[in-house]
Design a protein around this motif. Structure first.
Motif, PDB file in Angstrom:
ATOM      1  N   LEU A  89       0.807  -1.225   0.000  1.00  0.00           N
ATOM      2  CA  LEU A  89       0.000   0.000   0.000  1.00  0.00           C
ATOM      3  C   LEU A  89       0.843   1.279   0.000  1.00  0.00           C
ATOM      4  O   LEU A  89       0.555   2.210  -0.765  1.00  0.00           O
ATOM      5  N   PRO A  90       1.887   1.384   0.825  1.00  0.00           N
ATOM      6  CA  PRO A  90       2.720   2.597   0.734  1.00  0.00           C
ATOM      7  C   PRO A  90       3.418   2.747  -0.613  1.00  0.00           C
ATOM      8  O   PRO A  90       3.588   3.865  -1.108  1.00  0.00           O
ATOM      9  N   VAL A  91       3.847   1.620  -1.208  1.00  0.00           N
ATOM     10  CA  VAL A  91       4.487   1.697  -2.525  1.00  0.00           C
ATOM     11  C   VAL A  91       3.497   2.208  -3.564  1.00  0.00           C
ATOM     12  O   VAL A  91       3.811   3.114  -4.354  1.00  0.00           O
ATOM     13  N   VAL A  92       2.294   1.634  -3.576  1.00  0.00           N
ATOM     14  CA  VAL A  92       1.275   2.057  -4.540  1.00  0.00           C
ATOM     15  C   VAL A  92       0.868   3.509  -4.304  1.00  0.00           C
ATOM     16  O   VAL A  92       0.709   4.292  -5.249  1.00  0.00           O
ATOM     17  N   GLY A  93       0.713   3.886  -3.035  1.00  0.00           N
ATOM     18  CA  GLY A  93       0.342   5.265  -2.726  1.00  0.00           C
ATOM     19  C   GLY A  93       1.408   6.261  -3.149  1.00  0.00           C
ATOM     20  O   GLY A  93       1.103   7.304  -3.731  1.00  0.00           O
ATOM     21  N   GLY A  94       2.668   5.945  -2.863  1.00  0.00           N
ATOM     22  CA  GLY A  94       3.757   6.833  -3.276  1.00  0.00           C
ATOM     23  C   GLY A  94       3.853   6.950  -4.783  1.00  0.00           C
ATOM     24  O   GLY A  94       4.053   8.042  -5.321  1.00  0.00           O
ATOM     25  N   ARG A  95       3.709   5.825  -5.483  1.00  0.00           N
ATOM     26  CA  ARG A  95       3.767   5.855  -6.946  1.00  0.00           C
ATOM     27  C   ARG A  95       2.644   6.706  -7.520  1.00  0.00           C
ATOM     28  O   ARG A  95       2.855   7.513  -8.438  1.00  0.00           O
ATOM     29  N   ALA A  96       1.438   6.541  -6.989  1.00  0.00           N
ATOM     30  CA  ALA A  96       0.284   7.271  -7.520  1.00  0.00           C
ATOM     31  C   ALA A  96       0.408   8.776  -7.325  1.00  0.00           C
ATOM     32  O   ALA A  96      -0.151   9.553  -8.107  1.00  0.00           O
TER      33      ALA A  96
ATOM     34  N   VAL B 166       2.968  10.680  -7.854  1.00  0.00           N
ATOM     35  CA  VAL B 166       3.850  11.388  -8.782  1.00  0.00           C
ATOM     36  C   VAL B 166       3.858  10.836 -10.200  1.00  0.00           C
ATOM     37  O   VAL B 166       4.488  11.442 -11.080  1.00  0.00           O
ATOM     38  N   ARG B 167       3.182   9.721 -10.477  1.00  0.00           N
ATOM     39  CA  ARG B 167       3.347   9.090 -11.784  1.00  0.00           C
ATOM     40  C   ARG B 167       2.625   9.812 -12.914  1.00  0.00           C
ATOM     41  O   ARG B 167       2.871   9.542 -14.086  1.00  0.00           O
ATOM     42  N   GLY B 168       1.745  10.764 -12.583  1.00  0.00           N
ATOM     43  CA  GLY B 168       1.036  11.510 -13.613  1.00  0.00           C
ATOM     44  C   GLY B 168      -0.286  10.868 -13.954  1.00  0.00           C
ATOM     45  O   GLY B 168      -0.367   9.651 -14.133  1.00  0.00           O
ATOM     46  N   HIS B 169      -1.338  11.700 -14.052  1.00  0.00           N
ATOM     47  CA  HIS B 169      -2.680  11.197 -14.321  1.00  0.00           C
ATOM     48  C   HIS B 169      -3.413  12.150 -15.257  1.00  0.00           C
ATOM     49  O   HIS B 169      -3.116  13.342 -15.290  1.00  0.00           O
ATOM     50  N   ASP B 170      -4.357  11.617 -15.976  1.00  0.00           N
ATOM     51  CA  ASP B 170      -5.183  12.434 -16.862  1.00  0.00           C
ATOM     52  C   ASP B 170      -6.500  12.734 -16.147  1.00  0.00           C
ATOM     53  O   ASP B 170      -7.544  12.176 -16.461  1.00  0.00           O
ATOM     54  N   ARG B 171      -6.435  13.614 -15.152  1.00  0.00           N
ATOM     55  CA  ARG B 171      -7.591  13.924 -14.312  1.00  0.00           C
ATOM     56  C   ARG B 171      -7.754  15.431 -14.170  1.00  0.00           C
ATOM     57  O   ARG B 171      -6.800  16.182 -14.282  1.00  0.00           O
TER      58      ARG B 171
ATOM     59  N   VAL C 132      -5.608  12.662  -1.953  1.00  0.00           N
ATOM     60  CA  VAL C 132      -6.248  12.086  -0.761  1.00  0.00           C
ATOM     61  C   VAL C 132      -6.225  10.565  -0.814  1.00  0.00           C
ATOM     62  O   VAL C 132      -5.920   9.894   0.177  1.00  0.00           O
ATOM     63  N   GLY C 133      -6.550   9.997  -1.982  1.00  0.00           N
ATOM     64  CA  GLY C 133      -6.551   8.547  -2.101  1.00  0.00           C
ATOM     65  C   GLY C 133      -5.184   7.945  -1.838  1.00  0.00           C
ATOM     66  O   GLY C 133      -5.049   6.930  -1.153  1.00  0.00           O
ATOM     67  N   SER C 134      -4.144   8.576  -2.376  1.00  0.00           N
ATOM     68  CA  SER C 134      -2.789   8.065  -2.172  1.00  0.00           C
ATOM     69  C   SER C 134      -2.370   8.164  -0.711  1.00  0.00           C
ATOM     70  O   SER C 134      -1.758   7.242  -0.162  1.00  0.00           O
TER      71      SER C 134
ATOM     72  N   GLY D 144       8.002   3.820  -3.934  1.00  0.00           N
ATOM     73  CA  GLY D 144       6.884   4.156  -4.812  1.00  0.00           C
ATOM     74  C   GLY D 144       7.090   5.472  -5.536  1.00  0.00           C
ATOM     75  O   GLY D 144       6.754   5.598  -6.726  1.00  0.00           O
ATOM     76  N   LEU D 145       7.634   6.460  -4.837  1.00  0.00           N
ATOM     77  CA  LEU D 145       7.898   7.760  -5.464  1.00  0.00           C
ATOM     78  C   LEU D 145       8.899   7.633  -6.610  1.00  0.00           C
ATOM     79  O   LEU D 145       8.722   8.228  -7.682  1.00  0.00           O
ATOM     80  N   MET D 146       9.950   6.850  -6.392  1.00  0.00           N
ATOM     81  CA  MET D 146      10.943   6.655  -7.456  1.00  0.00           C
ATOM     82  C   MET D 146      10.341   5.902  -8.641  1.00  0.00           C
ATOM     83  O   MET D 146      10.610   6.222  -9.803  1.00  0.00           O
ATOM     84  N   TRP D 147       9.524   4.915  -8.343  1.00  0.00           N
ATOM     85  CA  TRP D 147       8.853   4.155  -9.396  1.00  0.00           C
ATOM     86  C   TRP D 147       7.939   5.061 -10.208  1.00  0.00           C
ATOM     87  O   TRP D 147       7.944   5.059 -11.436  1.00  0.00           O
ATOM     88  N   GLY D 148       7.134   5.860  -9.514  1.00  0.00           N
ATOM     89  CA  GLY D 148       6.226   6.763 -10.194  1.00  0.00           C
ATOM     90  C   GLY D 148       6.947   7.821 -11.005  1.00  0.00           C
ATOM     91  O   GLY D 148       6.538   8.166 -12.115  1.00  0.00           O
TER      92      GLY D 148
END
Length: 214
Positions: free
Chosen positions: A53-60, A62-67, A78-80, A127-131
């Motif tokens: 969960l922390p890895v996924v949250g950190g990645r989300a 900074v990885r960029g989104h079309d929102r 908030v979700g991350s 997660g941040l580095m991955w994202g």
């Protein structure tokens, strides 16, 4: 009756009641095994959540989104953060359960919280580095996709959502998407034997020209 697999019973045409009874017997045995192993299962689930969960949250983050702005605030930020906090909570519960000392309850919980915070921060950093590594390509893809939609709208090219007719070109000609190459999209003109139409693409996949039926 000698013991048989469920598949063997069904294939042999044994009545459904016998098959159902056999299945219920398997279910009872499985439940007993699961019940005995419930503590191990809970620990495994908590450990997986504390890491993932922390890895996924950190990645989300900074990885960029079309929102849009609101979705970015609620979903991306908030979700991350909620995923990261949930991961911390699982780590705290798991480590606290394994190391709790009744003689030093407050000091033990404080130390556990500090350790879990450090562990969670480490997984967030991963997660941040991955994202960050995914960000540029994702943003480029979103930009190209947006430009392509603007191109299609500008020439009046419509998508149907069907299979036999996938699109209508600006003249109203029915088309079916046949192939996707690196430099062009190939369409068949429905009802016009052997006729094709093309949308040319540049080196990053951005649509440049609709050729019409040729």
């Amino acid at each position: 009756m000698a013991k048989r697999s469920t598949l063997a019973l069904v294939a042999a045409g044994v009545g459904s009641a016998a098959v159902a009874g056999y299945g219920l017997s398997i279910g009872r045995d499985l439940w007993k095994t699961t019940k005995r192993s419930s503590a191990v299962i809970l620990v495994a689930v908590a450990l997986f959540g504390a890491v993932a969960l922390p890895v996924v949250g950190g990645r989300a983050l900074v990885r960029g989104h079309d929102r849009g702005p609101i979705a970015s605030l609620l979903v991306t930020f908030v979700g991350s953060i909620c995923l990261i906090l949930l991961g911390f909570g699982l780590a705290f519960c798991l480590l606290g359960y394994l190391t709790y000392d009744e003689t030093l309850p407050n000091a033990g919980l404080h130390a556990t919280a500090l350790v879990c915070a450090a562990i969670t921060a480490a997984f967030v950093a991963i997660g941040l580095m991955w994202g960050a590594a995914q960000r540029s390509s994702r943003l480029r893809t979103f930009a190209v996709s947006k430009a392509n939609q603007e191109f299609l709208d500008s020439i009046g090219f419509k998508e149907t959502g069907g299979e036999d007719i996938t699109h209508y070109d600006p003249s109203g000609q029915a088309l079916r998407l046949l192939e996707h190459h690196k430099d062009r999209l190939v369409f068949m003109a429905v009802g016009r034997r052997g006729k094709r139409a093309f949308i040319d693409l540049d080196e990053v996949g951005r649509m440049t020209v609709y050729t019409g039926i040729g």
